[in-house]
Motif scaffolding. Structure first.
Motif, PDB file in Angstrom:
ATOM      1  N   ALA A  14       0.970  -1.269  -0.054  1.00 19.56           N
ATOM      2  CA  ALA A  14      -0.012   0.130   0.447  1.00 19.56           C
ATOM      3  C   ALA A  14       0.881   1.307   0.303  1.00 19.56           C
ATOM      4  O   ALA A  14       1.858   1.471   0.097  1.00 19.56           O
ATOM      5  CB  ALA A  14      -0.817   0.701   0.754  1.00 19.56           C
ATOM      6  N   ALA A  36      -3.490  -3.819  -2.683  1.00 17.03           N
ATOM      7  CA  ALA A  36      -3.136  -3.286  -2.080  1.00 17.03           C
ATOM      8  C   ALA A  36      -4.156  -2.417  -1.856  1.00 17.03           C
ATOM      9  O   ALA A  36      -4.497  -0.632  -2.791  1.00 17.03           O
ATOM     10  CB  ALA A  36      -1.998  -2.413  -1.756  1.00 17.03           C
ATOM     11  N   PHE A  61      -6.731  -4.285   5.187  1.00 14.29           N
ATOM     12  CA  PHE A  61      -6.492  -3.874   6.624  1.00 14.29           C
ATOM     13  C   PHE A  61      -7.854  -3.830   7.993  1.00 14.29           C
ATOM     14  O   PHE A  61      -8.263  -3.621   7.065  1.00 14.29           O
ATOM     15  CB  PHE A  61      -5.526  -2.370   6.895  1.00 14.29           C
ATOM     16  N   THR A 166      11.634  -9.012   9.568  1.00 24.51           N
ATOM     17  CA  THR A 166      12.991  -8.878   8.284  1.00 24.51           C
ATOM     18  C   THR A 166      12.176  -8.568   7.684  1.00 24.51           C
ATOM     19  O   THR A 166      12.292  -7.646   6.705  1.00 24.51           O
ATOM     20  CB  THR A 166      13.306 -10.204   8.095  1.00 24.51           C
ATOM     21  N   GLY A 168       9.475  -5.339   4.776  1.00 25.64           N
ATOM     22  CA  GLY A 168       9.402  -4.131   4.594  1.00 25.64           C
ATOM     23  C   GLY A 168       8.079  -4.014   5.236  1.00 25.64           C
ATOM     24  O   GLY A 168       7.052  -4.636   5.015  1.00 25.64           O
ATOM     25  N   GLY A 202       9.603 -11.826   4.729  1.00 20.17           N
ATOM     26  CA  GLY A 202      10.369 -11.131   4.886  1.00 20.17           C
ATOM     27  C   GLY A 202      11.309 -11.424   4.663  1.00 20.17           C
ATOM     28  O   GLY A 202      12.190 -12.662   5.083  1.00 20.17           O
ATOM     29  N   GLY A 203      12.651 -10.546   3.644  1.00 23.20           N
ATOM     30  CA  GLY A 203      13.689 -10.195   4.199  1.00 23.20           C
ATOM     31  C   GLY A 203      14.445 -10.918   2.660  1.00 23.20           C
ATOM     32  O   GLY A 203      15.380 -11.121   2.772  1.00 23.20           O
ATOM     33  N   VAL A 204      13.532 -11.715   2.151  1.00 22.84           N
ATOM     34  CA  VAL A 204      14.052 -12.689   0.208  1.00 22.84           C
ATOM     35  C   VAL A 204      14.757 -11.515  -0.013  1.00 22.84           C
ATOM     36  O   VAL A 204      14.271 -10.827  -0.629  1.00 22.84           O
ATOM     37  CB  VAL A 204      12.038 -13.454   0.417  1.00 22.84           C
ATOM     38  N   LEU A 228      10.364  -3.648  -5.237  1.00 22.77           N
ATOM     39  CA  LEU A 228       9.468  -2.196  -5.152  1.00 22.77           C
ATOM     40  C   LEU A 228      10.087  -1.319  -6.712  1.00 22.77           C
ATOM     41  O   LEU A 228       9.581  -0.380  -6.482  1.00 22.77           O
ATOM     42  CB  LEU A 228      10.800  -1.743  -3.515  1.00 22.77           C
ATOM     43  N   TRP A 307       9.306   2.004   3.249  1.00 25.80           N
ATOM     44  CA  TRP A 307       9.443   1.308   3.287  1.00 25.80           C
ATOM     45  C   TRP A 307      10.344   0.186   3.126  1.00 25.80           C
ATOM     46  O   TRP A 307      10.411   0.051   1.481  1.00 25.80           O
ATOM     47  CB  TRP A 307       8.016   0.525   3.306  1.00 25.80           C
TER      48      TRP A 307
END
Ligand SMILES: Cc1cc2nc3c(=O)[nH]c(=O)nc-3n(C[C@H](O)[C@H](O)[C@H](O)COP(=O)(O)O)c2cc1C
Length: 330
Positions: A14, A36, A61, A166, A168, A202-204, A228, A307
């Motif tokens: 988002a 999102a 959310f 981890t 973002g 997470g964190g990949v 991103l 983020w």
């Protein structure tokens, strides 16, 4: 579920990055993408639902905020005054209640028969989950611990998303006061006791991370930061430029921007306010909005919520199909 959950899930992001173009391109390239819904009006969400093509999901959310500590929020408002002056903006009065149009977004998911609906920030009611499933939607709930997983499983989801610290962006944690963000996606995945499929997030940063999580039992791996800089993403120019420049001292978990723990690239704002920011989503989100908007207009990455997960230095620009190919284990 297997037909809908491909090996890599392009995470809902988002605030700009997730676009129908990103989600459609992800589907064409063999991944599962998520729109999102967070922060958007129901009309904007509906426009995106009309624009997307292929297998996809929608993320919503859950309004599950703990009762706000108004005094702590007022103190934070005073602490942020120098930032308002720096950017020449007015801080708005506190806005405590905001359910992000939860009911309307759930209704849209039902009406459009969205194949996958994921939730974050809490556990939706049993009736919401049942209504979505009745409409043919599969429901996923994001959790950060086994405790949260057991609470989520009680409402009957089709799958869970195990989010490591981890990751973002915002954590789904329902314990924002004690959250440290130290657990990896592998830690959370291994801690969860369940028979439903679990997506790890997470964190990949590359194929070895994907392979490790799949080997540990993940049904799929959800990645945000790695996409991103995708051509199809709507990531703000200031964040793109910042990441492309390869700067940044690393990431930090902070409530400074929104009142909910989130992992962001460390910058002047996180250094100045992480220690004093109270718990209080969405009140803090609304409070800092004019500062973040002014920083974005000025192209000043030091006042922005950048983020990103711990793997942010591995993020590359390019079409989503290429980024996906680079993540797939051979
Ligand atoms: C910019 C950004 C925005 C995000 N927004 C959302 C969101 O709206 N909903 C959600 O469930 N997760 C959101 N996340 C978290 C992702 O779903 C996912 O947990 C995370 O990206 C995985 O970690 P990684 O970024 O290290 O790949 C966001 C992540 C980022 C980086």
């Amino acid at each position: 579920m297997r037909d809908l959950l491909r090996t890599v899930v392009v995470a809902p992001m988002a605030g700009g990055p997730s676009t129908p173009a990103l989600v459609t391109a992800a589907a064409r390239a063999g991944a599962t993408g998520f729109l999102a819904a967070g922060y958007k009006t129901p009309q904007a969400v509906e426009d995106e639902l009309r624009a997307v093509d292929g297998v996809y999901g929608l993320n919503i959310f859950v309004p599950a905020a703990p009762p706000p500590d108004v005094e702590a929020l007022e103190r934070y408002r005073r602490a942020l005054q120098p930032e308002a002056e720096r950017y020449g903006v007015e801080l708005p009065p506190l806005r405590l209640g905001d359910d992000d149009h939860f009911a309307a977004k759930v209704e849209l998911a039902r009406a459009y028969g969205v194949p996958l609906v994921s939730f974050t920030f809490g556990v939706p009611g049993r009736a919401v989950v049942a209504a979505l499933r009745e409409a043919g939607c599969r429901v996923l709930i994001t959790v950060t611990s086994d405790d949260e997983a057991q609470r989520a499983l009680a409402v009957g989801p089709d799958a869970l998303i195990a989010q490591g610290g981890t990751a973002g962006g915002h954590s789904a944690t329902t314990s924002p006061g004690s959250y440290t963000g130290d657990a990896t996606a592998l830690d959370v995945l291994r801690a969860i006791r369940t028979d439903v499929p679990v997506v790890a997030a997470g964190g990949v940063a590359g194929p070895a991370d994907v392979e490790r999580l799949l080997a540990a039992g993940a049904a799929a791996v959800q990645c945000g930061t790695a996409f991103l800089l995708a051509d199809e993403a709507g990531t703000r120019p200031a964040q793109r430029d910042f990441m492309l420049a390869g700067r940044g001292p690393g990431t930090v978990v902070t409530r400074a921007f929104t009142g909910q723990p989130a992992r962001a690239v460390r910058n002047r704002f996180t250094d100045a306010y992480t220690a004093v920011a109270p718990i209080g989503y969405p009140a803090v989100h609304h409070l800092t909005a004019p500062i973040r908007a002014a920083a974005a207009r000025a192209g000043d990455a030091d006042g922005l919520n950048l983020w990103a997960g711990t793997g942010f230095r591995s993020a590359r620009p390019g079409p989503v199909a290429d980024l996906l190919a680079a993540l797939m284990p051979s």
